[in-house]
Design a protein around this motif. Sequence first.
Motif, PDB file in Angstrom:
ATOM      1  N   LYS A   1       0.838  -1.204   0.000  1.00  0.00           N
ATOM      2  CA  LYS A   1       0.000   0.000   0.000  1.00  0.00           C
ATOM      3  C   LYS A   1       0.874   1.255   0.000  1.00  0.00           C
ATOM      4  N   PHE A   2       1.671   1.393  -1.027  1.00  0.00           N
ATOM      5  CA  PHE A   2       2.563   2.538  -1.145  1.00  0.00           C
ATOM      6  C   PHE A   2       2.629   2.917  -2.620  1.00  0.00           C
ATOM      7  N   ASP A   3       2.184   4.110  -2.923  1.00  0.00           N
ATOM      8  CA  ASP A   3       2.051   4.547  -4.314  1.00  0.00           C
ATOM      9  C   ASP A   3       3.385   5.043  -4.859  1.00  0.00           C
ATOM     10  N   HIS A   4       3.861   4.398  -5.919  1.00  0.00           N
ATOM     11  CA  HIS A   4       5.134   4.775  -6.527  1.00  0.00           C
ATOM     12  C   HIS A   4       4.965   5.773  -7.671  1.00  0.00           C
ATOM     13  N   VAL A   5       3.809   6.403  -7.755  1.00  0.00           N
ATOM     14  CA  VAL A   5       3.614   7.489  -8.711  1.00  0.00           C
ATOM     15  C   VAL A   5       3.728   8.844  -8.017  1.00  0.00           C
ATOM     16  N   LYS A   6       2.940   9.038  -6.964  1.00  0.00           N
ATOM     17  CA  LYS A   6       2.916  10.355  -6.323  1.00  0.00           C
ATOM     18  C   LYS A   6       3.451  10.352  -4.898  1.00  0.00           C
ATOM     19  N   GLN A   7       3.505   9.187  -4.287  1.00  0.00           N
ATOM     20  CA  GLN A   7       3.921   9.126  -2.891  1.00  0.00           C
ATOM     21  C   GLN A   7       5.414   8.864  -2.738  1.00  0.00           C
ATOM     22  N   ALA A   8       5.948   7.985  -3.550  1.00  0.00           N
ATOM     23  CA  ALA A   8       7.354   7.609  -3.423  1.00  0.00           C
ATOM     24  C   ALA A   8       8.266   8.630  -4.092  1.00  0.00           C
ATOM     25  N   ARG A   9       9.314   9.027  -3.387  1.00  0.00           N
ATOM     26  CA  ARG A   9      10.368   9.863  -3.966  1.00  0.00           C
ATOM     27  C   ARG A   9      11.621   9.010  -4.097  1.00  0.00           C
ATOM     28  N   ARG A  10      12.126   8.889  -5.312  1.00  0.00           N
ATOM     29  CA  ARG A  10      13.330   8.100  -5.561  1.00  0.00           C
ATOM     30  C   ARG A  10      14.314   8.916  -6.395  1.00  0.00           C
ATOM     31  N   GLN A  11      15.610   8.568  -6.241  1.00  0.00           N
ATOM     32  CA  GLN A  11      16.613   9.265  -7.042  1.00  0.00           C
ATOM     33  C   GLN A  11      16.305   9.094  -8.522  1.00  0.00           C
ATOM     34  N   VAL A  12      16.398  10.179  -9.267  1.00  0.00           N
ATOM     35  CA  VAL A  12      15.948  10.163 -10.659  1.00  0.00           C
ATOM     36  C   VAL A  12      17.072   9.913 -11.656  1.00  0.00           C
ATOM     37  N   GLY A  13      18.320   9.936 -11.213  1.00  0.00           N
ATOM     38  CA  GLY A  13      19.402   9.652 -12.146  1.00  0.00           C
ATOM     39  C   GLY A  13      19.437  10.612 -13.309  1.00  0.00           C
ATOM     40  N   SER A  14      19.815  10.121 -14.456  1.00  0.00           N
ATOM     41  CA  SER A  14      20.024  10.970 -15.630  1.00  0.00           C
ATOM     42  C   SER A  14      18.745  11.553 -16.206  1.00  0.00           C
ATOM     43  N   THR A  15      17.587  11.108 -15.740  1.00  0.00           N
ATOM     44  CA  THR A  15      16.362  11.734 -16.239  1.00  0.00           C
ATOM     45  C   THR A  15      16.275  13.196 -15.796  1.00  0.00           C
ATOM     46  N   PHE A  16      17.133  13.596 -14.866  1.00  0.00           N
ATOM     47  CA  PHE A  16      17.164  15.003 -14.430  1.00  0.00           C
ATOM     48  C   PHE A  16      17.944  15.882 -15.403  1.00  0.00           C
ATOM     49  N   LYS A  17      18.796  15.273 -16.198  1.00  0.00           N
ATOM     50  CA  LYS A  17      19.695  16.053 -17.059  1.00  0.00           C
ATOM     51  C   LYS A  17      18.976  16.996 -18.027  1.00  0.00           C
ATOM     52  N   PRO A  18      17.812  16.646 -18.605  1.00  0.00           N
ATOM     53  CA  PRO A  18      17.137  17.612 -19.475  1.00  0.00           C
ATOM     54  C   PRO A  18      16.817  18.930 -18.779  1.00  0.00           C
ATOM     55  N   PHE A  19      16.608  18.937 -17.478  1.00  0.00           N
ATOM     56  CA  PHE A  19      16.361  20.188 -16.758  1.00  0.00           C
ATOM     57  C   PHE A  19      17.626  21.044 -16.710  1.00  0.00           C
ATOM     58  N   VAL A  20      18.765  20.376 -16.571  1.00  0.00           N
ATOM     59  CA  VAL A  20      20.047  21.097 -16.578  1.00  0.00           C
ATOM     60  C   VAL A  20      20.295  21.683 -17.967  1.00  0.00           C
ATOM     61  N   TYR A  21      20.069  20.871 -18.989  1.00  0.00           N
ATOM     62  CA  TYR A  21      20.264  21.341 -20.366  1.00  0.00           C
ATOM     63  C   TYR A  21      19.304  22.479 -20.682  1.00  0.00           C
ATOM     64  N   ALA A  22      18.061  22.355 -20.258  1.00  0.00           N
ATOM     65  CA  ALA A  22      17.072  23.401 -20.528  1.00  0.00           C
ATOM     66  C   ALA A  22      17.485  24.721 -19.877  1.00  0.00           C
ATOM     67  N   THR A  23      18.013  24.639 -18.668  1.00  0.00           N
ATOM     68  CA  THR A  23      18.467  25.844 -17.981  1.00  0.00           C
ATOM     69  C   THR A  23      19.624  26.485 -18.722  1.00  0.00           C
ATOM     70  N   ALA A  24      20.565  25.667 -19.156  1.00  0.00           N
ATOM     71  CA  ALA A  24      21.730  26.186 -19.874  1.00  0.00           C
ATOM     72  C   ALA A  24      21.328  26.791 -21.214  1.00  0.00           C
TER      73      ALA A  24
END
Length: 782
Positions: free
Chosen positions: A463-486
């Motif tokens: 009973k633990f929602d891995h869509v909105k409740q769970a926070r997990r390290q996102v790895g390289s999926t974060f990189k587009p935010f860095v590129y977008a900022t640059a």
Amino acid sequence: MKNNNNPKTSTVSKAKKKFGGYSLTKKIIVTIWVLFFGAILGVFGIFWAASNGWLGEIPNVRDLENPDIYVSSEIISSDGVLLDRFEAERRTPVDYKELPPHLVDALLAKEDVRFFDHSGVDIKAAFRAISSAGESGGGSTITQQLAKQLYTKDPASNKITRVLQKLKEWVTSVQLEKLYTKEEIIAMYFNKFDFIYGAKGIESASKVYFNKSTKDLNLDEAATLVSMFQNPVAFNPVKHPEVSKEKRNLVLDQMMKYNKISQAEGEQAKASPLVTDKQDIMKHDDSHSAYFKSALRKEISDWMIEYEKETGKSYNLEKDGLKIYVTLDSRMQAIAEAAVQKQLKVLQDQFFGEQRGRSLAPFYNVSADKRQRIFKQAMQRTDLFKKMKAEGKSDAEIETVFNTPRDSVQFFTWNGIQYKKGKTLMDSIEYHKHILQAGLMSMDPTDGTIKAWVGGIDWNYFKFDHVKQARRQVGSTFKPFVYATAINQLGLTPCHMVSNERIPGKWSPRNANGRYGGSQDLRTALAYSTNVVAARLIMQTGTEPVIQMTRDLGVESPIINDNSIALGSADLTVYEMVGAMSAFANGGIYIKPQLILRIEDKQGKVIRDYTPKTREVVNENVAYTIIDLMKGVVDRGSGARLRNRYNITSEVAGKTGTTNENSDGWFMGLTPNLVTGVWVGAEDRFAHFESTATGQGANTALPIWAYYMQGIYKEGEKFGVTTNDKFEKPKDIERHWDCSNTYGFHQYDQTYDPGPIIEGGDGIITSESNYEAPKEEEENNE
């Protein structure tokens, strides 16, 4: 001598006696009438006091008009399918016309033969019960018993208190009779009763005990279920078949006595053996969409609080019969659930195989003591532990219970529930720590409507929602935010060259392929998820602008102000990632993901109409530039297996992600009309695949996305998502980029050798970094 026989004196004495006699009789008569009328007035007074709540709270008219079994709120999908209900109890109501006549007759004969002749209270039966002290049967009518089921939560053991409860049940019964027909009351009674084993209501009971619908019950089956009204545990046909058969036959005797059935029919039914066909009833939370329902409940509950503050009007999800029209598409949801199941069944077998025989299974890089602490902390989070603790049990007593072998312990498997004998609850906890989880969310980027939501693999166990409740390290999926900022801040183009040399100093990230040197253009760097390039970009922009970019894109989770976020050290949710990525597919405009389209009250009046919350985060040129870079991930980079293994031919922008030690695998896939994010991992970060080849996002999460989109494209016209969809390219974007004379752009396909396409350890940092690694899972993940 005095004459004592004076006639005059004698006459007076007789008169006095006569007068006195008449006076006594009169007093007696008056007293009787006073007591009689006093009793009547007293009874009326007691009923009046009970009716007005002076003897304790009674149901108001609104409650009586809205019994739980009929007014649960409905969840209706965007394609018009009833997905589920918000209800106090799970049951399937049946109408009176669906009840077979012999079932109704059995009830009347057993419980209330004069049901159709009284108005809720059978005075004759009540006086009979009182005069015989209950030995000749109870005096409660069917209506009174219904009132007790609906509104008397816990019958009192104290006699005086129970008498007061009885009075309130009488009052409630009379009110019920005014509001409902006799037939409706009988149907409610059958629908409300709890037959145990999860069989709440006659329809569930018919399926649980006889594997058939109510309308198909035969005479002896109907009599068996009616006999359970007296005590569903003691007279249960599964637990106590001999006693149940005896009680069934008593019901049949009553039916013969009151001519509900003939003597021949009754004797034949009594001679029949008691045959049950026990079935496990489906629980309402065992579907994947239960995770969506859980998130939906929270959102509606939050809205209801605000609504009541604004209007003074309150609603109850279980009682007020709301119709909640949601964005979820039942067909797309089914495809998503099937995709998760298909991939995780394979991964789970692989993971069990990898862990077999390991003393520290399913964890890596922990001590034996640490392993036991993880299991113990999991035990302490269980409902059973909390219940026993509340009862005053010591930790030692509770641990004894958890470590004692049992006759039957449930274990989740992808092939159905397994019941194992001789196992302990701690064995179950250890086993379930091996189970891999997944989260998937899919939404239309053009309007923010969520189309599919798979928060886990089985709500009954996890009973633990891995869509909105769970926070997990996102790895390289974060990189587009860095590129977008640059790109947004520095005006970079896809052809901009960045050094791939190791960064000297305290923070020196490593590339997953171990290759360094030269320079890479942004297309190449993102396609192959080069850590050094992402690190150099955030060092140019600074961390705060990157964090602000994510905030503008709807990310609300805490993000540490450290350069390591460029490599995906932040713990975010699938919900946040999909919402943020959707802005790039929507020309730079962020739309908050929507679960709800509108809410109607039971009269059909719209009480909440949802309008998407939108804002422009970047312009269309920047947004499309990110799309262009992410297309390279799929066409030639770490997500290329979408093309060469899963034959996805449509235009797709994507990003894989893998965190330290392969604890988290991600894939974000963007198409013009559908953005879908997938996460795969275990409940504990210490549980993971040993090798990156197996544990990377491209191997764990990407296949789920592929299976899902294959199913979507197969019926794409229905969903408005086809293989011909193209991202809208801003006018003159190539001229804006002006890459024609850029060396890196020309050399991309011709000479660059990325080495093995393996993405792993996106969050890897050197020991000199000031970034504090995530705390242990059991402390921060739940």
